[in-house]
Enzyme design. Structure first.
Site, short mmCIF file in Angstrom:
data_model
loop_
_atom_site.label_atom_id
_atom_site.label_comp_id
_atom_site.label_asym_id
_atom_site.label_seq_id
_atom_site.Cartn_x
_atom_site.Cartn_y
_atom_site.Cartn_z
N LYS A 33 0.82 -1.21 0.00
CA LYS A 33 0.00 0.00 0.00
C LYS A 33 0.85 1.26 0.00
CE LYS A 33 -2.69 -1.02 3.15
NZ LYS A 33 -3.09 -1.07 4.51
N THR A 34 1.78 1.30 0.94
CA THR A 34 2.62 2.47 1.09
C THR A 34 3.48 2.67 -0.15
OG1 THR A 34 2.80 1.68 3.33
CG2 THR A 34 4.04 3.64 2.78
N ASP A 224 -3.86 7.95 2.82
CA ASP A 224 -3.47 6.61 3.26
C ASP A 224 -4.48 6.15 4.32
OD1 ASP A 224 -2.03 4.35 3.56
OD2 ASP A 224 -0.37 5.23 4.68
N GLU A 225 -4.61 4.86 4.50
CA GLU A 225 -5.49 4.31 5.55
C GLU A 225 -6.88 4.93 5.49
OE1 GLU A 225 -4.16 1.88 7.14
OE2 GLU A 225 -2.09 2.31 7.75
N GLN A 255 -8.81 -3.82 7.72
CA GLN A 255 -7.95 -3.28 8.78
C GLN A 255 -8.54 -2.05 9.44
OE1 GLN A 255 -3.59 -3.39 8.17
NE2 GLN A 255 -4.10 -4.05 6.10
N ARG A 616 1.07 -8.42 10.91
CA ARG A 616 2.30 -7.64 11.15
C ARG A 616 3.54 -8.51 10.96
NH1 ARG A 616 0.82 -3.93 9.42
NH2 ARG A 616 -1.03 -5.15 9.02
#
Length: 747
Positions: A33-34, A224-225, A255, A616
């Site tokens: 994603k980042t 983002d997010e 998430q 994670r």
DNA sequence: GTATTATCTAAGTCT
DNA sequence: TAGATAATAC
């Protein structure tokens, strides 16, 4: 120049190159994603977009900084002009520019939750309301959620349903409290966290010209997010993007874990409705974790009804199974976790940074901390009582705040009698009453105390005059000197430093050191920011206060070069990754939390939280639970979490207590291992010690990275316990362990 | 006005 | 359990 595109896989590339106009990228955990967000910005710039016209909104300052650095590496220093940061910090920046329109000064204070609560406590008391009905925490969160949904006092008063809710819970005065609270904040020239969003909305809504200005500036907006945006954030983005519709958002509905803060998962699910011609991209290949981890995580999330369909998969190796461990109680759990980490470290020579221990609640960190200490493992706790929420730090910071904004009443109340100067509650109440009578702030009264008609004896009057003079002189100093000099002068002149010096208990010494640490932080801040300024301007205390108000523990994650095990809540771990993850406390009523049991929606959020925790890990996951746990002051029996049963068995290795019957033996084994490790550690330290090879003597001039230059005045202890006492020019006397001292001999 | 002691209460995640 | 607040004595 275009070679950066080679770093992307097919679907990542597609989402970077083919996204024009409103676009949403739904990405599974660990799918990059980042990376996509970063390269999207690089791509925009390489196509000729001016970085000045790009707005990037992230969830943490750390994420923003890292992304910006990466972009800068590819496109050059031009990237500095991108506006990138958290929602709160970007909006605070805008609000400071436009503050006057809203009736605030550009130096307005930002109240943190503690400030808000103490103000509310006072309001509730002044209104003579029943403190059992109006619990500060509940009132605060009620007001916060109103604000996050952009419900102003007026809107609240006209909203029958909301008022009815509060009437049923016998809190019909919420509206009045809300109104009073707002007035007090405004009078104090202060905004709380929620105001930063609410007021930005007001600004953009009420001033079309301002809106247009920022629409023209932010021609490309990237978020983002996105799954964790709340209504206020959603609307701000929507209005800023409405002119150009160059909106690029990434997120993962699986998430979404911040609904308690008003995050609305529908924002992501409804993106298509808002922008009918939006492009949608999906990233489903996970690059982070092993097959076992990805599949196990999938087996959890599939139990949620409310979600986008996604097929997260990976090409990585199968890896180890997820290890589930039952423990008799929380202490045993902690010990086992510490011990597993120790053995992995010994076997694989892995650094502490490869490990994270994740828990549902901050309170769980304590037993783990003890266990890690016993094994001499270095760790860092994120969140909980953060550095900036310690009393001594808040006290000194309150001085800084009052220098920036004298009307900040929370800061004023904090320091008016600290250190003790004989201005007690009685006087403060008199001042407060006088202030309310004339619609002034307490500071307005104090700065003019000679001319106020208040019944004070002459000694009190003098004390108040002295106080006001001192604050005024600090103010002057802050205008002529930089943040570091100002901070040092204030900490000395105010008497705070002396007050702490007097206290020779270990806690007192610790507090004193924290203050030194704060000053060091300010020094670094000044150095880092000096480069960006013209020669004759200063990095002043104002800018420091502004920066610090919105910073979190996580943000200075990489500031230290140390090697430590990370302890944090699962919430904080979002967006991070570690080789080895230990998830503790998988028990009913703890995880999922007791409070989530009532509603399916809340329970699904807990499940997403577990999903976040699992994803994670790159390589290895250990999950544990305790049959007995110390909670609320007594031992409570608990059942294993329902989430454990949801994990597909083929990916788990279950180590129940009954299997290892010979507990005694295993304890002995553990102990032996522990001794062995300890020995190893000592050997290592000896090597380090010898390696350093510097011979320190009394009278030598030395340099320390943090404390600067000083002279050795005492040596003590032997071998690895050798201690050096140094008198530093600026930081006074300190005793350091030689092996950790980082001292350098200078001539 | 201040220091010490007793009592109470909350205990979830974060900017 | 621990932190905050109220009550009490000085």
């Amino acid at each position: 120049m275009n070679e950066y595109l080679n770093n992307l896989n097919k679907s990542q590339l597609k989402s970077v190159v083919d996204s024009n106009g409103p676009s949403i990228v739904i990405a599974g955990a660990g799918a990059g994603k980042t990376r996509v967000l970063t390269y999207k910005i690089v791509h925009l710039i390489s196509k000729g977009v001016n970085p000045f016209n790009i707005l990037g909104l992230t969830f943490t300052n750390k994420a923003a900084r890292e992304m910006k650095n990466r972009i800068e590496k590819i496109v050059g220093p031009n990237a500095k002009n991108i506006w990138m940061g958290t929602f709160h910090s970007i909006f605070a920046k805008i609000l400071r520019y436009e503050s006057e329109l809203m009736g605030y000064s550009s130096n307005f204070s930002i109240y943190d939750t503690d400030d808000s609560k103490s103000l509310l406590r006072r309001i509730i008391k002044n209104l003579n309301l029943d403190i059992d009905l109006y619990k500060v925490n509940q009132v605060q969160s009620r007001i916060s959620s109103l604000k996050n949904n952009l419900i102003t006092v007026n809107a609240y008063n006209n909203n029958f349903d909301l008022k009815k809710q509060d009437l049923i819970s016998k809190r019909e005065k919420i509206g009045l409290i809300y109104e009073t609270y707002n007035k007090e904040c405004f009078k104090a020239d202060a905004m709380d966290f929620d105001d930063l969003l609410l007021k930005t909305n007001e600004l953009l809504h009420n001033y079309p010209k301002i809106l247009h200005k920022y629409q023209m500036k932010f021609q490309h907006i990237l978020v983002d997010e996105y799954q964790d945006t709340n209504h206020a954030q959603y609307l701000i983005i929507k209005s800023l993007a409405s002119l150009n519709e160059n909106l690029f958002v990434v997120g993962d509905d699986a998430q979404s874990i911040y609904s308690f803060r008003g995050a609305n998962i529908d924002n992501i699910l409804n993106f298509q409705k808002d922008y009918p011609d939006a492009s949608i991209f999906k990233l489903e290949q996970n690059y982070r974790s092993t097959k076992n981890i990805v599949n196990a995580a999938n087996s959890i999330i599939k139990n949620n009804k409310n979600q986008y369909f996604k097929n997260v998969w990976t090409d990585n190796e199968s890896g180890e199974k997820i290890f589930v461990k039952e423990n008799f109680n929380d202490n045993e759990e902690a010990f086992n976790v510490a011990n597993s980490i120790n053995s992995i470290k010994v076997q694989e020579f892995s650094p502490n940074l490869d490990f994270a221990i994740l828990y549902r609640t901050n309170a769980q960190s304590r037993s783990i901390e003890e266990a890690l200490n016993k094994l001499n493992l270095k760790y860092k706790i994120f969140g909980g009582l953060s550095f900036y929420s310690r009393k001594e730090i808040k006290d000194l910071m309150a001085y800084f705040k009052i220098v920036v904004n004298q009307n900040d009443e929370e800061a004023l109340r904090r320091i008016i009698n600290y250190p003790k100067r004989g201005i007690g509650l009685t006087t403060l109440n008199k001042l407060s009453i006088q202030a309310n009578k004339s619609q002034k702030t307490i500071w307005n009264i104090i700065e003019n105390i000679e001319h106020e008609k208040i019944n004070l004896n002459s000694s009190t009057l003098n004390k108040l005059i002295n106080f006001s003079d001192q604050i005024k002189s600090f103010k002057l100093i802050s205008q002529t000197k930089d943040a570091l000099e100002t901070a040092i002068i204030i900490s000395k002149e105010s008497g705070v430093l002396n007050e702490l010096k007097k206290d020779m208990t270990p806690e007192g010494i610790n507090r004193y050191e924290n203050i030194q640490e704060l000053i060091n932080g300010i020094r670094n801040f000044v150095i880092e920011n000096k480069e960006d300024l013209n020669d004759n301007s200063k990095v002043d205390i104002n800018s420091y206060i502004e920066e610090i108000a919105l910073i979190t523990d996580l943000d200075d994650f990489d500031d230290e070069e140390n090697d430590f095990i990370s302890l944090m809540t699962i919430h904080q771990s979002k967006g991070l990754e570690f080789e080895n993850i230990f998830i503790v406390g998988l028990e009913e009523n703890l995880f999922p939390s007791q409070m989530s049991m009532a509603s399916t929606l809340d329970l699904e959020e807990e499940r997403r939280l577990f999903y976040v925790a699992l994803t994670r890990a790159k390589k290895r996951i250990s999950i544990s639970y305790a049959l007995n746990r110390f909670r609320f002051g007594n031992m409570i029996h608990s059942e294993p979490s329902r989430f454990l049963k949801e994990l597909d068995e083929q990916f788990i290795e279950y180590n129940s207590r009954s299997v290892s019957n010979n507990n005694f033996n295993s304890v002995i084994k553990l102990k032996k291992k522990f001794e062995k490790n300890k020995l190893k550690k000592i050997v290592l330290e000896k090597i380090n010690y010898n390696f350093q090879g510097q011979q320190f003597e009394i009278g030598m001039k030395v340099k320390h990275p943090k404390f600067g230059i000083g002279v050795i005045f005492n040596l003590d202890g032997q071998g690895i316990n050798k201690k050096i006492s140094v008198k530093f020019k600026e930081f006074g006397e300190k005793t350091l362990l030689e092996q950790y001292s980082k001292l350098e001999i200078i001539n």
